[in-house]
Scaffold this motif. Sequence first.
Motif: not given
Length: 467
Positions: A142-149, A454-467
């Motif tokens: 991924x090109x950007x960071x994903x942060x869990x707050x 939900x965990x799978x959906x979140x992971x895919x979202x991280x990949x595509x939004x931060x790609x």
Amino acid sequence: MRKYREEIEKYIDEHTNEMVEDIKRLCAINSERSEYVEGAPFGDGPRKALVLALDMADKYGFDITNYDNYAGAIDLNKKAKGLDILAHLDVVPAGEGWSVTNPFEPKVEDGKIYGRGTSDDKGPAVAALYALRAVKELGIPVKKNARLVLGTDEECGSACIKYYYTKEKQAPMTFSPDGEFPVVNIEKGQLQGEFLAAVEDAGDKRLVSIDAGTKVNVVPPKAKAVIEGFSVDEVEKEAKKVTKETGIKFAYDLEPVFEITAMGANAHASTPQMGNNAITGLLELLSRLKFSPSNKIETLKKLYKLMPHGDTSGEALGIAVKDEKSGELTLAFSMLDLKDNRLHGFFDCRIPVSGDGDKILETVKKKFKGIDVELLNDTVKLPHEVDANSPFIKTLLSIYEDYTGLKGECIAMGGGTYVHDIENGVAFGAVFPGTDTKMHGADEFVVIDELVAAAKIFAQSIVELCE
């Protein structure tokens, strides 16, 4: 097939048991807000939950940051901000009526995890952590960071996240797994009303006190009143009628005082129609009893006429409004305390996007003033809305559709989440359509298969939004 989907699904499936155990560990901590102690701004329970969650993430190889035990952050990498995921670790009071397990003894039964916080919001928080783990451990670029707050005060005003944003800037995109799927792009406005009145007592048949409700955003399941000068038969005659009409049940304790307990069903204040309000049920009974004439009784009766039992849309107050986008206004009479001739209470009102918050506030003030009750509030939280056609939301909806086979569409809700004041923030899961997790109620649960999805959906979202 979406890129990396097969790997993501395999990873989450293989780590499901581990995820369940982590949820159980977190949910065993009573993280209801309590008194401030040094190093624990919201009490020791929320602090313990935060420390445990950050320790989990540290064990899994993530960089973690603790913001003075207000909130914590878990970073996928050290790149520029791309996506923030906001979840919380505090919980509402356990309440009564649990039957499957004790509130803080999480139990797996019939494919569900039962316990306070399993659905709101520790289960979804851990699902988001495992989504980060999947991306990290699978080595997905991924090109950007994903942060869990992770915050610790969402249920009592979100002071935790306000503090966090004094230290950090908002990410370009934010979602919170503290709502419903598909995507909640509208959160209603909110008026949490506090009111106060001085009242006078007289006569032999007296209302001594009322003690009802625990939180402004919870429909109360129990309400108590102490009375004098009545026989049980007098009260029970009217109580049976009220029970038949409202479903509210009553119990009596005659020693050392005559105490009446009204028993209903709790619910989140944003969906008051899902509960059965014990305060209004109690007031319905009290309004029928023949008390000695007094200013106290008259004020209480007038107040009850403004928020009668079953009126969850503000009709009697003259503030009912609804629209196609976000539904109808909701109203919950949530707390009431009467002691030493001082009447003090709270209500929770959620306002659709078409509602004029200032006009609603003025209407309520005028109605309360007319019965000599002072409304102490002078502000209304505005509704929150994110463009449904933005690339961010379209991506989330597309991923949801692919992983579930269900229609992806934007929805509105009355509940307020961490993203309410985030410019490009939405709620994304973790509750699936048609599932009632008994959030804020007894026997709260999360469906394991749904949390895995939900965990799978979140992971895919991280990949595509931060790609």
